[in-house]
Motif scaffolding. Structure first.
Motif, PDB file in Angstrom:
ATOM      1  N   GLY A   1      20.592 -40.791 -32.704  1.00 22.21           N
ATOM      2  CA  GLY A   1      19.224 -40.998 -32.217  1.00 22.21           C
ATOM      3  C   GLY A   1      19.173 -42.211 -31.295  1.00 22.21           C
ATOM      4  O   GLY A   1      18.541 -42.177 -30.225  1.00 22.21           O
TER       5      GLY A   1
ATOM      6  N   LEU B   1      21.654 -43.311 -29.645  1.00 18.63           N
ATOM      7  CA  LEU B   1      22.420 -42.887 -28.463  1.00 18.63           C
ATOM      8  C   LEU B   1      21.479 -42.187 -27.470  1.00 18.63           C
ATOM      9  O   LEU B   1      21.508 -42.478 -26.259  1.00 18.63           O
ATOM     10  N   SER B   2      20.626 -41.311 -27.993  1.00 18.10           N
ATOM     11  CA  SER B   2      19.663 -40.589 -27.161  1.00 18.10           C
ATOM     12  C   SER B   2      18.717 -41.564 -26.471  1.00 18.10           C
ATOM     13  O   SER B   2      18.419 -41.413 -25.277  1.00 18.10           O
ATOM     14  N   ASP B   3      18.249 -42.551 -27.231  1.00 18.18           N
ATOM     15  CA  ASP B   3      17.339 -43.551 -26.656  1.00 18.18           C
ATOM     16  C   ASP B   3      17.998 -44.253 -25.473  1.00 18.18           C
ATOM     17  O   ASP B   3      17.375 -44.462 -24.428  1.00 18.18           O
TER      18      ASP B   3
ATOM     19  N   VAL C   1      20.490 -43.146 -23.567  1.00 16.99           N
ATOM     20  CA  VAL C   1      20.664 -42.221 -22.434  1.00 16.99           C
ATOM     21  C   VAL C   1      19.340 -42.090 -21.672  1.00 16.99           C
ATOM     22  O   VAL C   1      19.306 -42.154 -20.438  1.00 16.99           O
ATOM     23  N   MET C   2      18.253 -41.917 -22.426  1.00 17.62           N
ATOM     24  CA  MET C   2      16.939 -41.757 -21.764  1.00 17.62           C
ATOM     25  C   MET C   2      16.535 -43.011 -20.999  1.00 17.62           C
ATOM     26  O   MET C   2      15.994 -42.928 -19.914  1.00 17.62           O
TER      27      MET C   2
ATOM     28  N   PHE D   1      18.224 -43.040 -17.643  1.00 23.39           N
ATOM     29  CA  PHE D   1      17.613 -42.118 -16.680  1.00 23.39           C
ATOM     30  C   PHE D   1      16.242 -42.622 -16.231  1.00 23.39           C
ATOM     31  O   PHE D   1      15.883 -42.519 -15.065  1.00 23.39           O
ATOM     32  N   GLU D   2      15.479 -43.176 -17.182  1.00 24.60           N
ATOM     33  CA  GLU D   2      14.129 -43.645 -16.850  1.00 24.60           C
ATOM     34  C   GLU D   2      14.163 -44.848 -15.913  1.00 24.60           C
ATOM     35  O   GLU D   2      13.246 -45.062 -15.127  1.00 24.60           O
TER      36      GLU D   2
ATOM     37  N   GLY E   1      15.995 -45.156 -13.486  1.00 27.24           N
ATOM     38  CA  GLY E   1      16.354 -44.704 -12.132  1.00 27.24           C
ATOM     39  C   GLY E   1      17.814 -44.355 -11.943  1.00 27.24           C
ATOM     40  O   GLY E   1      18.210 -43.912 -10.862  1.00 27.24           O
TER      41      GLY E   1
ATOM     42  N   VAL F   1      21.583 -42.374 -12.930  1.00 27.31           N
ATOM     43  CA  VAL F   1      22.071 -41.073 -13.412  1.00 27.31           C
ATOM     44  C   VAL F   1      23.380 -41.347 -14.142  1.00 27.31           C
ATOM     45  O   VAL F   1      24.364 -41.758 -13.533  1.00 27.31           O
TER      46      VAL F   1
ATOM     47  N   ASN G   1      26.560 -40.354 -16.964  1.00 30.67           N
ATOM     48  CA  ASN G   1      27.391 -39.191 -17.315  1.00 30.67           C
ATOM     49  C   ASN G   1      27.042 -38.731 -18.736  1.00 30.67           C
ATOM     50  O   ASN G   1      27.483 -39.322 -19.725  1.00 30.67           O
ATOM     51  N   ILE G   2      26.256 -37.696 -18.812  1.00 28.73           N
ATOM     52  CA  ILE G   2      25.750 -37.246 -20.117  1.00 28.73           C
ATOM     53  C   ILE G   2      26.877 -36.707 -21.007  1.00 28.73           C
ATOM     54  O   ILE G   2      26.823 -36.843 -22.228  1.00 28.73           O
ATOM     55  N   GLY G   3      27.895 -36.131 -20.374  1.00 26.81           N
ATOM     56  CA  GLY G   3      29.027 -35.588 -21.123  1.00 26.81           C
ATOM     57  C   GLY G   3      29.737 -36.667 -21.921  1.00 26.81           C
ATOM     58  O   GLY G   3      30.178 -36.418 -23.043  1.00 26.81           O
TER      59      GLY G   3
ATOM     60  N   TRP H   1      28.415 -39.376 -23.255  1.00 31.46           N
ATOM     61  CA  TRP H   1      27.604 -39.712 -24.436  1.00 31.46           C
ATOM     62  C   TRP H   1      27.725 -38.622 -25.504  1.00 31.46           C
ATOM     63  O   TRP H   1      27.791 -38.901 -26.694  1.00 31.46           O
ATOM     64  N   HIS H   2      27.724 -37.398 -25.015  1.00 29.05           N
ATOM     65  CA  HIS H   2      27.826 -36.268 -25.933  1.00 29.05           C
ATOM     66  C   HIS H   2      29.189 -36.281 -26.636  1.00 29.05           C
ATOM     67  O   HIS H   2      29.277 -36.056 -27.845  1.00 29.05           O
TER      68      HIS H   2
ATOM     69  N   SER I   1      25.964 -33.996 -30.593  1.00 27.04           N
ATOM     70  CA  SER I   1      25.352 -35.311 -30.862  1.00 27.04           C
ATOM     71  C   SER I   1      23.974 -35.123 -31.504  1.00 27.04           C
ATOM     72  O   SER I   1      22.999 -35.720 -31.095  1.00 27.04           O
TER      73      SER I   1
ATOM     74  N   SER J   1      20.806 -35.434 -33.588  1.00 35.91           N
ATOM     75  CA  SER J   1      20.163 -36.625 -34.160  1.00 35.91           C
ATOM     76  C   SER J   1      18.918 -36.240 -34.949  1.00 35.91           C
ATOM     77  O   SER J   1      18.338 -35.174 -34.726  1.00 35.91           O
TER      78      SER J   1
ATOM     79  N   THR K   1      16.046 -37.703 -34.875  1.00 35.81           N
ATOM     80  CA  THR K   1      14.829 -37.840 -34.070  1.00 35.81           C
ATOM     81  C   THR K   1      14.683 -36.752 -33.017  1.00 35.81           C
ATOM     82  O   THR K   1      13.614 -36.167 -32.884  1.00 35.81           O
ATOM     83  N   TYR K   2      15.739 -36.515 -32.250  1.00 37.47           N
ATOM     84  CA  TYR K   2      15.620 -35.590 -31.105  1.00 37.47           C
ATOM     85  C   TYR K   2      16.394 -34.283 -31.303  1.00 37.47           C
ATOM     86  O   TYR K   2      16.428 -33.462 -30.400  1.00 37.47           O
TER      87      TYR K   2
ATOM     88  N   ILE L   1      20.494 -34.065 -26.396  1.00 38.93           N
ATOM     89  CA  ILE L   1      21.633 -34.357 -25.505  1.00 38.93           C
ATOM     90  C   ILE L   1      22.508 -33.107 -25.382  1.00 38.93           C
ATOM     91  O   ILE L   1      22.986 -32.767 -24.290  1.00 38.93           O
TER      92      ILE L   1
ATOM     93  N   PHE M   1      23.526 -31.289 -22.010  1.00 36.53           N
ATOM     94  CA  PHE M   1      24.961 -31.189 -21.724  1.00 36.53           C
ATOM     95  C   PHE M   1      25.357 -29.738 -21.403  1.00 36.53           C
ATOM     96  O   PHE M   1      26.096 -29.487 -20.450  1.00 36.53           O
TER      97      PHE M   1
ATOM     98  N   ARG N   1      17.876 -36.198 -11.654  1.00 32.55           N
ATOM     99  CA  ARG N   1      17.494 -37.168 -12.696  1.00 32.55           C
ATOM    100  C   ARG N   1      16.302 -36.640 -13.497  1.00 32.55           C
ATOM    101  O   ARG N   1      16.275 -36.720 -14.732  1.00 32.55           O
TER     102      ARG N   1
ATOM    103  N   LEU O   1      15.999 -35.730 -17.515  1.00 28.15           N
ATOM    104  CA  LEU O   1      14.923 -36.260 -18.364  1.00 28.15           C
ATOM    105  C   LEU O   1      14.139 -35.123 -19.029  1.00 28.15           C
ATOM    106  O   LEU O   1      13.749 -35.238 -20.193  1.00 28.15           O
TER     107      LEU O   1
ATOM    108  N   LEU P   1      16.133 -33.892 -21.917  1.00 30.02           N
ATOM    109  CA  LEU P   1      16.444 -34.849 -22.978  1.00 30.02           C
ATOM    110  C   LEU P   1      15.279 -34.963 -23.966  1.00 30.02           C
ATOM    111  O   LEU P   1      15.312 -35.769 -24.895  1.00 30.02           O
TER     112      LEU P   1
END
Lengths: 235, 255
Positions: free
Chosen positions: A126, A128-130, A132-133, A136-137, A139, A141, A143-145, A147-148, B29, B31, B33-34, B38, B42, B59, B63, B66
């Motif tokens: 969770g 980790l998701s925060d 990543v977001m 992105f927020e 500005g 980009v 590598n999402i892979g 993190w996954h 991944s 979680s 919460t979400y 991800i 992915f 981008r 978002l 996500l």
């Protein structure tokens, strides 16, 4: 000790396959225990333990959001412990059978620890998701892979870590059977046979809950007929 | 090769294959919460990179995906395919908004979760396991292979079929969730699984020497206990500990 790297690798794969992926079911006790049997050069024992643990946890489903006992790791660690104990202490078939019940009970403890670790990792994911977001927020980009992969890698490490930590403890637990009085060893051996009744009930209870009672009786009648046919054929 | 339709640029087979392969790791991944947010982003990434060439749009794509997402991992390809189509329509200004995509994901994710959990977790997995257990009982190590094939062949095929169907149907994918072939297949597997497991259980209880013995009687006693205790809402771990203690006691009597 040549088996350790393979067992640790398998432990990581079992933990990952349970929920993280690829969920091709190599984590199910029937498969993982059979594989362990092959690794330790005792395929029949691996299959028997696989049947035992699979029946016990047939109704357990690693549904995404459900908190479940880590039954896959429990079966894996219990089987690896027993098979390793046989190799390390040179236990004979009688002694190995006596160690089945202690290994199963040790597996329950492992399953409970696995549940807590999975809970912790899911909280961590969770965060980790925060992160990543946030990236992105702001500005960027990212590598999402990557993190996954981190999330999946942690699940692998959980399994590998549990194997490193618990299998030696399980080996010692199973090995202690050697020091028990002969009568207790005999009782444990007999117990390992009759426990099949309890694990079969556990599996059938799953279908009973689903309301398939008539078909259970039908199958049981078929089984009884099979039994008597074997009896007649045998005599 | 591309899928033909009214849109200007379509996803290639290779992109769909990449989405398909990634879909096996949609819960990587997971979680609290979400859930699979991800994982979903992915899996859809190869399609997103094809659809959105502008970095700012890409981008926004990330978002969008996500956000919270939860669904069955085996049926995720149905949602992935449909969402890929919706992303294309969003790019082409074909009557789809970002809100539509988010609402669609939430609604279809729940429906897919319900149908998929019943089909795969409550039906196909136990049925395949029963087949595998019977095979293991008769053929030893080959039982594991029988189980893996019985479970994975339908899963691998259905995941690909649903990805293509989802991509073809787009938001109309609900038709596929209500597929009339799912219910009969589920009923068959539940019924056959029940009969075969009962058969196997009797075989296992009577197995030692194929004779009515104290072992069979002891196993039958534990069977009754293992059946009654869970009905009293006693946790499975406690049932197992009690059964193990009693098994040692019975083992002491019979030896």
């Amino acid at each position: 000790m040549d088996f350790w790297p393979v067992v640790i690798l398998l432990g990581g794969i079992v933990s990952m396959d349970t929920t993280a992926g690829p969920q091709v079911m190599v984590s199910e006790p029937l498969v993982s225990c059979t594989l362990l049997g092959v690794v330790f050069g005792m395929p029949e024992t691996g299959v028997l333990l696989g049947i035992l643990f699979q029946l016990l946890w047939l109704g357990y489903m690693p549904l995404g959001a459900v908190r479940f006992t880590d039954h896959d790791m429990a079966a894996f660690v219990a089987t690896a412990s027993l098979l390793a104990a046989v190799r390390v202490f040179g236990m004979d078939a009688r002694m190995a059978r006596a160690a089945v019940l202690p290994a199963m009970l040790f597996g329950i403890l492992v399953g409970a620890v696995g549940l807590r670790l999975t809970d912790y990792l899911r909280q961590w994911n969770g965060n980790l998701s925060d992160r990543v977001m946030e990236e992105f927020e702001s500005g960027g980009v990212t590598n999402i892979g990557r993190w996954h992969l981190l999330g999946m890698g942690m699940m692998f490490l959980k399994g590998a870590g549990m194997t490193i930590l618990f299998v030696p403890a399980g080996v010692v637990t199973c090995g202690l059977v050697r020091f028990l009085p002969f009568g207790v060893q005999q009782a444990l051996m007999g117990g390992s046979l009759v426990i099949l009744g309890a694990v079969s009930a556990s599996a059938l209870h799953f279908y009973w809950q689903n309301g398939k009672r008539r078909y259970l009786l039908l199958g049981a009648l078929g089984g009884v007929a099979w039994f008597f046919m074997a009896l007649i054929h045998g005599s | 090769m591309v899928f033909h339709g009214p849109d200007t640029r379509k996803l290639s087979w290779w992109t769909l294959v990449r989405v398909y392969l990634r879909s096996f790791f949609s819960q990587g991944s997971f979680s609290v919460t979400y859930r699979q947010n991800i994982g979903f982003a992915f899996c859809l990434e190869p399609a997103g990179q094809d659809i959105w060439r502008d970095m700012d749009e890409r981008r926004k794509f990330y978002l969008r995906h996500l956000e919270y997402y939860n669904g069955n991992p085996f049926m995720v390809t149905l949602v992935l395919g449909a969402v890929a189509r919706m992303e294309e329509r969003l790019r082409d200004g074909d009557g789809i908004s970002e809100t539509d995509i988010n609402r669609f994901k939430t609604a279809v994710g729940q429906a897919v979760g319900s149908v998929g959990d019943r089909l795969f977790w409550r039906t196909l997995r136990p049925f395949s396991l029963v087949l595998g257990l019977i095979a293991a009982y008769q053929l030893g190590v080959w039982g594991a292979l029988v189980f893996l094939m019985a479970f994975n062949i339908p899963v691998f095929w259905l995941k690909w079929y649903w990805l293509v169907r989802g991509y073809t149907l787009g938001p109309r994918v609900v038709i596929e969730i209500k597929n009339p072939r799912i219910d009969p297949a589920t009923r068959f597997m539940e019924t056959a699984g029940t009969v075969l497991l009962a058969l196997l259980s009797v075989g296992l209880l009577a197995a030692p020497g194929y004779r009515l013995s104290l072992v069979t009687a002891g196993a039958a006693a534990l069977f009754l206990l293992g059946f009654i205790l869970p009905r009293r809402r006693i946790p499975p771990s406690v049932v197992l500990i009690v059964s193990a203690v009693l098994a040692v006691f019975i083992g002491w009597i019979i030896t």
